[in-house]
Design an enzyme around this catalytic site. Structure first.
Site, short mmCIF file in Angstrom:
data_model
loop_
_atom_site.label_atom_id
_atom_site.label_comp_id
_atom_site.label_asym_id
_atom_site.label_seq_id
_atom_site.Cartn_x
_atom_site.Cartn_y
_atom_site.Cartn_z
N LYS A 20 -2.22 -1.16 7.91
CA LYS A 20 -3.61 -0.87 8.37
C LYS A 20 -4.15 -1.97 9.38
CE LYS A 20 -7.73 -0.24 5.51
NZ LYS A 20 -8.39 -0.45 4.10
N TYR A 22 -10.18 -11.02 -5.90
CA TYR A 22 -9.04 -11.14 -6.97
C TYR A 22 -9.18 -12.32 -7.72
CZ TYR A 22 -6.61 -7.43 -4.78
OH TYR A 22 -6.28 -6.09 -4.27
N HIS A 79 -4.75 -8.44 4.68
CA HIS A 79 -6.15 -8.19 4.81
C HIS A 79 -6.58 -8.93 6.05
CE1 HIS A 79 -6.89 -8.07 0.08
NE2 HIS A 79 -6.49 -6.85 0.55
N ARG A 87 -0.60 -3.17 -6.64
CA ARG A 87 -0.97 -3.98 -5.74
C ARG A 87 -2.02 -4.96 -6.15
NH1 ARG A 87 -1.29 -5.08 0.17
NH2 ARG A 87 -3.50 -5.25 1.10
N HIS A 108 -2.49 1.92 -6.43
CA HIS A 108 -2.95 0.87 -6.15
C HIS A 108 -2.93 -0.20 -7.03
CE1 HIS A 108 -4.35 -0.50 -2.10
NE2 HIS A 108 -5.32 -1.38 -2.72
N ARG A 152 1.01 -1.10 -0.01
CA ARG A 152 -0.06 -0.06 -0.09
C ARG A 152 0.86 1.25 -0.08
NH1 ARG A 152 -2.32 -3.31 4.35
NH2 ARG A 152 -4.36 -4.23 3.64
#
Length: 304
Positions: free
Chosen positions: A177, A277, A268, A245, A242, A152
């Protein structure tokens, strides 16, 4: 002569409704205690401040019909570039009401459907074109590193030289995150470029020096690098920083990596976020079959 400084939206709300200052402080404490990001706090407080300025009173004193009228006007605003303003307002108000224990008001707010847009992914030829575009080594390293490790933007600017372990071939991403650390593989193809870059730069702490007060690069600076170098290519896709990524995640799936490992690599919190994805990855399809057929080899011997 001293220049006059204009008030921010939050400050204007506090002047108009002094009680809002106490609410904003309470909101700030709650966001910090929950370990949420500063950007989340700023979005919530700014939205609620706009609401306070509009009605000239605290949200808990505004009746449901007035709230709905305001939200409808916001959703229909022709000057708004997207529905993001409307969504942020709903999320901010819902958070605010729940913070005050006003769950009925929170529930009464419109429910928001999740966006179903699929991520835009660069193919391998496009990536090669993009990575060959920068004239500065630093910019080339930034773009290739993001793709190589699925980073990120905030993670890139927070990287320290000490987070790159050339011996163990890993990158340590710290307190990203959800306030989580994670380890991702360091691409062997990145090593030569990174070492060349570090020998040319006078970096002492941060991997990428910049003009931020603490010496770091900025996320805006990263986005600028992406935009400017994208102009030098013939890539027609609507992409941003992004997208590198997204491309990392999609290509790993296409190369056979399992979804659980990919979730951990991306950092995540919920595997459902990673599963998006699966809709864009061009994975090799396997013909449906019984596992018994391959238990003893490629095919079973016919029994008499």
């Amino acid at each position: 002569m001293r220049k006059k400084t204009s008030l921010t939206i939050v400050e204007r709300a506090m002047v108009l409704v002094p009680e809002f200052k106490d609410r904003a402080l309470k909101l700030e404490h709650q966001v910090v205690l929950r370990g949420q990001s500063a950007s989340t706090l700023n979005n919530y407080i700014r939205c609620i401040a706009l609401f306070v300025i509009h009605f000239e009173k605290l949200p808990e004193h505004v009746i449901e019909d007035e709230i709905n009228e305001y939200l409808v006007a916001l959703a229909r605003d022709p000057n708004a570039p997207s529905r993001s303003s409307f969504k942020h307002m709903v999320y901010g108000l819902r958070y605010y009401y729940r913070l005050l224990g006003m769950n009925k008001k929170a529930i009464a707010l419109p429910s928001l459907k999740q966006d179903t847009k699929l991520p835009v992914v660069l193919n391998r030829q496009e990536l090669k074109m993009l990575f060959s575009a920068p004239t500065l080594l630093k910019h080339r390293i930034i773009l290739t590193l993001i793709y190589s490790a699925g980073l990120r933007g905030q993670e890139v600017i927070n990287l320290k030289i000490s987070d790159i372990d050339f011996e163990r071939m890993v990158i340590h991403i710290r307190q990203s995150k959800y306030k989580k650390d994670r380890i991702v593989p360091l691409s062997s193809a990145m090593v030569i470029g990174l070492k060349k870059y570090l020998s040319a730069e006078n970096s002492l702490v941060w991997l990428f020096n910049g003009k931020e007060p603490d010496g770091r690069y900025s996320v805006k600076g990263l986005s600028w690098v992406m935009r400017e170098n994208l102009k030098k290519t013939s890539i027609a896709k609507s992409i941003n920083l992004h997208s590198l990524r997204h491309s990392y995640a999609t290509h790993l799936l296409e190369q056979g990596l399992n979804i659980v490992t990919l979730r951990d690599l991306l950092g995540h919190a919920d595997i459902s976020t990673t599963m998006i994805y699966l809709h864009v990855a061009q994975c090799q399809h396997i013909t449906p079959h019984s596992p018994l057929d391959t238990l003893y080899g490629k095919a079973l011997h016919k029994q008499a």
